[in-house]
Design an enzyme around this catalytic site. Sequence first.
Site, PDB file in Angstrom:
ATOM      1  N   ASP A 115       0.800  -1.300  -0.073  1.00 11.51           N
ATOM      2  CA  ASP A 115      -0.005  -0.146  -0.034  1.00 11.51           C
ATOM      3  C   ASP A 115       0.988   1.309  -0.123  1.00 11.51           C
ATOM      4  O   ASP A 115       1.984   1.024   0.352  1.00 11.51           O
ATOM      5  CB  ASP A 115      -0.730   0.092   1.430  1.00 11.51           C
ATOM      6  CG  ASP A 115      -0.160   0.657   2.348  1.00 11.51           C
ATOM      7  OD1 ASP A 115      -0.348   1.668   2.751  1.00 11.51           O
ATOM      8  OD2 ASP A 115       0.583  -0.094   3.004  1.00 11.51           O
ATOM      9  N   HIS A 117      -4.937   8.043 -13.151  1.00 15.98           N
ATOM     10  CA  HIS A 117      -4.012   7.193 -14.083  1.00 15.98           C
ATOM     11  C   HIS A 117      -3.108   6.646 -13.262  1.00 15.98           C
ATOM     12  O   HIS A 117      -2.708   5.723 -13.562  1.00 15.98           O
ATOM     13  CB  HIS A 117      -3.406   8.577 -15.071  1.00 15.98           C
ATOM     14  CG  HIS A 117      -2.144   7.742 -15.514  1.00 15.98           C
ATOM     15  ND1 HIS A 117      -2.432   7.157 -16.618  1.00 15.98           N
ATOM     16  CD2 HIS A 117      -0.949   8.024 -15.289  1.00 15.98           C
ATOM     17  CE1 HIS A 117      -0.964   6.819 -16.843  1.00 15.98           C
ATOM     18  NE2 HIS A 117      -0.200   7.299 -15.919  1.00 15.98           N
TER      19      HIS A 117
END
Lengths: 384, 384
Positions: free
Chosen positions: A273, A342
């Site tokens: 993460d 993106h």
Amino acid sequence: MTAQVFSFALEARDGAARSGVIYTARGEIRTPAFMPVGTAATVKAMMPDSVRETGADILLGNTYHLMLRPGAERIARLGGLHKFMDWQRPILTDSGGFQVMSLSALRKISEDGVKFQSHIDGHAEFLSPERAMEIQRLLGSDIQMVFDECPALPATHAAIEKSMALSMRWAKRSKDAFGEQTDEERAGKACFGIVQGGTFADLRVRSAEALQEIGFDGYAVGGLAVGEPQSAMFETLDATVPHLSQDRPRYLMGVGKPSDIVGAVLRGIDMFDCVLPTRSGRNGQAFTSEGTLNLRNARFAEDAGPLDPACDCPACARSSRAYLHHVVKAGEIIAAMLLTWHNLKFYQDLMQELRQAIFESRVEALALRYKAGENPTSKGESCP
Amino acid sequence: MTAQVFSFALEARDGAARSGVIYTARGEIRTPAFMPVGTAATVKAMMPDSVRETGADILLGNTYHLMLRPGAERIARLGGLHKFMDWQRPILTDSGGFQVMSLSALRKISEDGVKFQSHIDGHAEFLSPERAMEIQRLLGSDIQMVFDECPALPATHAAIEKSMALSMRWAKRSKDAFGEQTDEERAGKACFGIVQGGTFADLRVRSAEALQEIGFDGYAVGGLAVGEPQSAMFETLDATVPHLSQDRPRYLMGVGKPSDIVGAVLRGIDMFDCVLPTRSGRNGQAFTSEGTLNLRNARFAEDAGPLDPACDCPACARSSRAYLHHVVKAGEIIAAMLLTWHNLKFYQDLMQELRQAIFESRVEALALRYKAGENPTSKGESCP
């Protein structure tokens, strides 16, 4: 698709790298997996559907942030974190240990836990292994992390040893607290231990062994990506990972840049993460197949080409670099929305590429494209 | 669906209210129509696809903002505003007249035009009827507005008369400049005149007649919603609209609150634009079937119900008032995204309701639900 028993199935290996599937009550997680960070019950600037569209199987939520605002008991009364934030797939929550150290004021650590002041309003708060697990139960987290102490680096061997030993005692108490949740509450869910020990190989080995003695559903490596060189992080993984159970998921917390992730996958890590893709997106930066671009740069002002010709996300398919430059300069929210989308897509595409390469026994070749030219890991980028 | 000749077909009338379709090169616009404001080539906090999903047929773009950043010539080199911002349907652009007055510094007005300083960087700029039309041509705008002077209210009859007369001379120059665009450039596009005259009925009538003498594809009512009471705005419409051609679209600029729109539709207006739904969304306010709600209010902290039970937008279908309260309080971008989406949907649903009611000859009955309890029009809310 959903499982009443949490489990991990390894499906392919390529050297130390591996690919598999984690089965949880809320669905499957393909590994190696990247978890977008949803700190305050939102992946910043993204609709939940859009996060899923990028390819994410699981999100990370922050115990520290959610306990302070809106509060774990409140989220429980509202039906749990999944319903609250409209994300029905798996959620992993950290235990708050890292943020207590990095964000709060007036910390006081004892054997029992940590007293601290909220960074939002100065309110007195307390976290302990038992309270951290209770909060994660109230949130309805699918993967719950033990409460640990995250010492700042650099620190002496003695200081790290003492801190690690405390974290191991807290890990045992966290596991016990998780065990006291009802069968229904725990169905298809998991509790992960966290290896500590700084960059000292001997301490990492002892920590890994202590955790496995307790026994967890998965093992995280914590306390890295806090400003140390990438080489130190990789050396620590080299020393640690061989001491972690082969048949459980391994999670490197708060990591990282693409080259960090690739290097860690090569060393047998399954889960990651990091706020880097989301935070960079809000700052006008994009990870692309042509390198990292700062859209604020004047050279993009009349660049009619796509952000990344190799990507099909909305930012790449439907706007130009010139448009992105314009909205970044103008401080428009759409800039954060498009660049975050993106960047998350870039990260998920990287994970898909890694999984595919592991199945096809060519992960080393893939890794050459991501050789580290970006040392050191950037302090403060790794965790929210 | 797209038309080589701009035209307006009235399909139903109910008293002075009317419903029809405007045909343009970029598609149809159902009237009465609400145009979301896309000031800087983005409807703030919204993806273009999402704007369309709310039901919008047309957006408004701001000449003043776009000429300063990124520049009209630049947008033209990049293929025009539609391509630049990824909105392929019709766009109406204002002429910059209003913003020159409200935003820029050191204005100097002459017969020729207005010299002013950019509010972004102090750069010296110039707008005239010819330059305003050139910019709108460069942007590729489907409906181009004449350059006008927008005097601040209140002002004397003499001051407003002088300003209106200047605006009428500028309207003629604007129309001539539009006429000099090539046939190809103008195909399916329109030039609208703007009635000025403050709240003086005699000046409004003279202005309306002067514009019709010149002849435009549509007629706007400008210089309202600048802080005057709603009753004054309605009285001005009562005096003005009967003097506007029946067979051309009528556009009330910068309006407004739902009750403003309903009252103006009753008086024969076909088109509207306003930043209120988008700006309110970013400020934590929602227009709902149960009235205007401020999500920052603590009473929503544990309200598990939907934002508006009568709405099916993502904010209403997938989150609770409690969640919206949380993300508004936390300053999260998702709050702006969800509330903007909802508010735009609320406005588009209102327009659809009005169109339907006009077809079914019950618009007066519908209007009773929106009787004005929200006077006066709020200064500064009407235009970006």
